[in-house]
Write a protein that holds these residues in place. Structure first.
Motif, short mmCIF file in Angstrom:
data_model
loop_
_atom_site.label_atom_id
_atom_site.label_comp_id
_atom_site.label_asym_id
_atom_site.label_seq_id
_atom_site.Cartn_x
_atom_site.Cartn_y
_atom_site.Cartn_z
N LEU A 28 0.73 -1.39 0.04
CA LEU A 28 -0.08 0.03 0.03
C LEU A 28 0.87 1.22 0.06
O LEU A 28 0.58 2.22 -0.56
CB LEU A 28 -1.04 -0.18 1.34
CG LEU A 28 -1.95 1.16 1.37
CD1 LEU A 28 -2.81 1.20 0.21
CD2 LEU A 28 -2.56 1.16 2.76
N LEU A 29 2.07 1.18 0.71
CA LEU A 29 2.78 2.44 0.75
C LEU A 29 3.34 2.73 -0.93
O LEU A 29 3.40 3.59 -1.18
CB LEU A 29 4.06 2.10 1.89
CG LEU A 29 5.17 3.14 1.94
CD1 LEU A 29 4.47 4.35 2.25
CD2 LEU A 29 6.15 2.80 2.67
N LEU A 30 3.91 1.48 -1.44
CA LEU A 30 4.41 1.62 -2.66
C LEU A 30 3.28 2.20 -3.55
O LEU A 30 3.49 2.99 -4.48
CB LEU A 30 4.95 0.36 -3.36
CG LEU A 30 6.06 -0.03 -2.57
CD1 LEU A 30 6.49 -1.47 -3.00
CD2 LEU A 30 7.07 0.52 -2.83
N LEU A 31 1.92 1.69 -3.58
CA LEU A 31 0.96 2.09 -4.14
C LEU A 31 0.65 3.79 -3.96
O LEU A 31 0.30 4.38 -5.10
CB LEU A 31 -0.40 1.41 -3.96
CG LEU A 31 -1.48 1.97 -4.86
CD1 LEU A 31 -1.34 1.56 -6.29
CD2 LEU A 31 -2.63 0.96 -4.31
N THR A 32 0.69 3.97 -2.85
CA THR A 32 0.41 5.30 -2.48
C THR A 32 1.48 6.26 -3.18
O THR A 32 1.40 7.52 -3.70
CB THR A 32 0.73 5.62 -0.76
OG1 THR A 32 -0.30 4.74 -0.16
CG2 THR A 32 0.48 7.11 -0.41
N ILE A 33 2.96 5.72 -3.30
CA ILE A 33 3.78 6.58 -3.49
C ILE A 33 3.64 6.74 -5.17
O ILE A 33 3.84 7.97 -6.05
CB ILE A 33 5.27 6.04 -3.20
CG1 ILE A 33 5.48 5.98 -1.91
CG2 ILE A 33 6.36 6.33 -4.22
CD1 ILE A 33 6.80 5.04 -1.35
N ILE A 333 -7.12 -5.55 -5.80
CA ILE A 333 -6.37 -6.61 -6.29
C ILE A 333 -5.16 -6.58 -5.08
O ILE A 333 -4.63 -7.75 -4.98
CB ILE A 333 -5.88 -6.12 -7.66
CG1 ILE A 333 -6.85 -6.10 -8.66
CG2 ILE A 333 -4.80 -7.13 -8.08
CD1 ILE A 333 -6.66 -5.64 -10.00
N LEU A 334 -4.73 -5.47 -4.83
CA LEU A 334 -3.59 -5.48 -3.74
C LEU A 334 -4.04 -6.45 -2.39
O LEU A 334 -3.32 -7.30 -1.94
CB LEU A 334 -3.04 -4.10 -3.40
CG LEU A 334 -2.15 -3.97 -2.31
CD1 LEU A 334 -0.65 -4.68 -2.89
CD2 LEU A 334 -1.81 -2.30 -2.16
N GLY A 335 -5.25 -6.09 -2.03
CA GLY A 335 -5.93 -6.72 -0.93
C GLY A 335 -5.94 -8.05 -1.17
O GLY A 335 -5.40 -9.07 -0.19
N VAL A 336 -6.32 -8.77 -2.40
CA VAL A 336 -6.57 -10.30 -2.57
C VAL A 336 -5.15 -11.00 -2.56
O VAL A 336 -4.87 -11.75 -2.07
CB VAL A 336 -7.39 -10.19 -3.93
CG1 VAL A 336 -7.26 -11.67 -4.08
CG2 VAL A 336 -8.70 -9.97 -3.67
#
Length: 741
Positions: A28-33, A333-336
């Motif tokens: 999630l941190l990478l996605l936020t970045i 998708i990230l959560g799954v």
């Protein structure tokens, strides 16, 4: 999601959630970045679009203003030329000139005033535009403009050039007129003969001019779009135009750039390049550009700028949140994926934990001692076998280095080679002689190898050890037995040789000796050169006696016999030996230094064997002093002591003879080793043999010019020692010569 381990237990949801978070939070941190970078890219693109649009508008405004001023210049010059041809008529009939000015102003709505000033600055004709049209100023209301700047600078111009004033408020009778923003253009008027007769001044409507320029910034498709602030800066005079909420244009005249923080900020940029853009707080963008009206003839600094509130955050947010469904899909998708990855990692970890538990159980129950240290060689784990081997519990050794186990016999060179091998990443095999917790010594075979962590690159060391004390004891016992067997074999060989010598040489030597003695007596009784014959026979007898002594040494070393022990006074034995050697010592010039302990207890020993020991040592000491220059002495010291509650007697014999090197000291007690030209090398070997038979020890040392031999004997040897020495002598002399020989 639940997973079953091999044992059938279902993984609990809590560890699964924790594993999911471990993967989900970094992802999630990478996605936020990534979203932040995407947002920054959108902001940058919006900034570029807004900046390009503003740059284009300001550039269009600049060009439009320059073109407008050029047309104004052309009109002013044509007007001045027309007036110049009618200067004579102007003197006689001003009304005709006024009518001509009025006719021209009817076609030029941007002309607010048209005036003709004489060469001394007095107004001759003035027409101005009012609400009702163009009107002429009455003659008595004409003013003197000689003090005005536009007259002072315009009247001195060359024909064909114009003066362009900044935008300012029109001043009548020393009073500024609000709502009348004016730009003046003046040019000298010349007669047909070339003489300057006056100055033509035209006042242009500044508001109408700027409204025409501001049309560039008005968005006809989106009337609600913010207009912003337009500025025209001429030298230190700034005119700001802003559209109000009711769509009206309001202008503000700033005489000094300090009057406005916007002007001050823009001024810092206007002193630099010809144009550019400046981002300011609250999303404001100022775009500015310089212009050179009349190709620089106006001799003034002109700048146009436009400041708008870009609303880029709102625009960027609109674009950004337009992709919100895509972002939500990525998050799902990230959560799954995180949940699936966590389940897989948890199942793998459970298998690894089972293997680790099995391995730990194996290590704990291993019969070999296992020790683990960190990169600084500090212990952090030991198994039960280590405790059994050393006596130390695991908690007692944590944080310590293995060096605390070293005994006094540790080989430092061995430890240096150990670390050199480990630093190369190679395993090391070797043996240590260490000390247990109770102080006892033990031998251990060790295998030490490094293990490097694949990620942190930290190194730990694993030592697998095994107690080999029994093996070492067996090896030492085997070594001793081998030495004894070798010694016995030597004795057998010497015994055989002594037997041969006894049979083959003893009888002939005896016959030769008797014959020489008889011949010597006859020579002594002879009257022919008795002294010379006596010397020759004496030399021959000495050589025979020397051969007998060699034969005696060989027989003494090879034949042991049984010890006949009795109580012995050591001081008295040493005194008798010295008395017997007194004449020899006197002739050699050797002084004997006594240091006999008083009231020395008697010891149980074989007097004949110990006499032979001390006699050999004293003879060796006497022979060693032969090379000494100056005073020669032999020291004898006796002392009583206790060792491990066992009494012992120490006899030390010293001399100041030739010093001994390390090689000589190491081999001094070996049979047939000698440094003298004459001698069998059996003297000290016989000494060691007899001392060993009595359960004692003999050492030799050479230091600071003194050679010292120390004999330590127990006051009462055990029966086992005496029996063992007797058994060894019997076995060794199985083939030896009979002692009676």
């Amino acid at each position: 999601m639940f997973h079953k381990s091999k044992s059938g237990n279902i993984c609990q949801p809590k560890p699964l959630c924790l594993e999911t978070l471990k993967f989900f939070i970094p992802s999630l941190l990478l996605l936020t970045i990534a979203l932040g970078i995407h947002y920054a890219v959108i902001v940058h693109e919006q900034n570029l679009l807004i900046a390009q649009e503003e740059s284009l508008k300001v550039e269009q405004t600049r060009k439009k203003l320059e073109q407008k001023i050029l047309r104004m210049q052309a009109d002013t010059l044509r007007f001045a030329e027309l007036v110049g041809h009618q200067t004579e008529k102007m003197v006689t009939n001003r009304d005709a000139i006024a009518r001509q000015f009025s006719h021209i102003m009817a076609f030029k709505p941007q002309y607010m005033q048209v005036r003709f000033l004489s060469s001394d600055g007095a107004e001759k004709v003035r027409l101005e535009r009012t609400i009702n049209g163009v009107s002429r100023q009455l003659n008595h209301l004409l003013q003197d403009k000689s003090h005005r700047r536009y007259f002072q600078e315009g009247i001195v111009l060359q024909p064909g050039t114009v003066y362009l004033s900044p935008l300012d408020l029109n001043v009548e009778w020393h009073s500024p007129q609000p709502e009348k923003l004016t730009m003046r253009m003046a040019t000298p008027v010349s007669a047909d003969n070339g003489e300057t007769v006056g100055l033509l001044v035209i006042n242009y409507d500044g508001v109408a001019l700027l409204k025409e320029l501001l049309s560039v910034f008005e968005d006809t498709q989106k009337p609600s779009t913010p207009f912003g602030t337009f500025r025209l800066v001429i030298n230190s005079v700034t005119v700001e135009f802003t559209r109000l909420d009711d769509q009206k244009i309001q202008f503000t005249l700033l005489e000094s750039e300090e009057d406005s923080s916007e002007t001050k900020l823009s001024s810092k940029r206007l002193n630099g390049p010809d144009g550019g853009q400046l981002w300011q707080p609250e999303e404001r963008l100022t775009t500015y550009s310089s212009l050179s009206p009349l190709d620089g003839i106006a001799n003034s600094s002109w700048w146009v700028s436009h400041t708008i509130v870009t609303g880029r955050i709102q625009k960027t947010s609109t674009v950004f949140f337009g992709n919100l469904p895509l972002y939500i899909a990525l998050l799902i998708i990230l959560g799954v994926v995180s949940c699936l990855q966590a389940g897989h990692r948890l199942a793998v970890r459970q298998v690894q934990d089972e293997h680790l538990h099995q391995l730990t159980h194996i290590v704990e129950l291993s019969p070999s001692a296992i020790m683990l240290t960190d990169s600084d060689a500090r212990i952090f784990y030991t198994n039960a076998a280590f405790t059994q081997l050393t006596g130390y519990q695991s908690s007692e050794v944590k944080g310590y280095t293995p060096g605390f186990l070293q005994s006094s016999t540790a080989n430092l060179e061995q430890y240096g080679k150990l670390w050199d091998t480990l630093k190369q990443g190679k395993p090391w095999h070797g043996e240590f002689h260490n000390r247990r917790k109770d102080g006892s010594l033990f031998w251990e075979a060790a295998l030490i190898f490094p293990i490097r962590h694949p990620w942190s690159r930290e190194t730990c060391y694993v030592a697998i050890k095994q107690d080999i004390s029994n093996e070492k004891a067996l090896q030492e016992k085997l070594k001793q037995e081998t030495l004894v067997r070798f010694h016995q074999e030597q004795l057998v060989k010497i015994g055989r040789m002594a037997n041969m010598i006894a049979h083959d040489l003893r009888n002939p030597l005896t016959s030769i000796k008797i014959s020489l003695q008889m011949a010597q007596r006859r020579a002594q009784n002879s009257v022919d050169q008795p002294s010379r014959h006596d010397t020759l026979w004496g030399l021959a007898l000495n050589q025979v006696e020397y051969m007998e002594r060699i034969l005696d040494d060989i027989l003494n070393y090879s034949s042991q016999g049984q010890l006949h022990v009795q109580n012995l006074d050591t001081n008295m034995l040493l005194s008798r030996i010295i008395d017997e050697m007194q004449e020899t010592l006197r002739k050699a010039g050797v002084t004997v230094n006594w240091s006999l302990a008083p009231q020395l207890p008697t010891m149980v020993a074989d007097p004949a064997r110990l006499r032979q020991v001390f006699q050999n040592l004293l003879n060796n000491a006497l022979q060693a002093t032969e090379s000494t220059r100056g005073e020669r002495f032999i020291g004898i010291e006796t002392r009583f002591g206790l060792k491990n509650e066992s009494p012992y007697l120490m006899v030390t014999i010293t001399n100041n003879g030739k010093q001994m090197d390390c090689h000589t000291k190491n081999h001094a007690f070996e049979p047939f080793f000698t440094t003298r030209a004459k001698g069998t090398g059996l003297g000290l070997a016989i000494v060691k043999k007899q001392v060993d038979r009595h359960g004692g020890q003999v050492t030799i040392d050479s230091l600071n010019g003194i050679v010292q031999v120390c004999v330590v004997l127990p006051l009462c040897p055990t029966s086992e020692i005496l029996t063992e020495s007797s058994d060894r002598s019997g076995n060794a002399l199985m083939y030896a010569v009979n002692e009676e020989l």
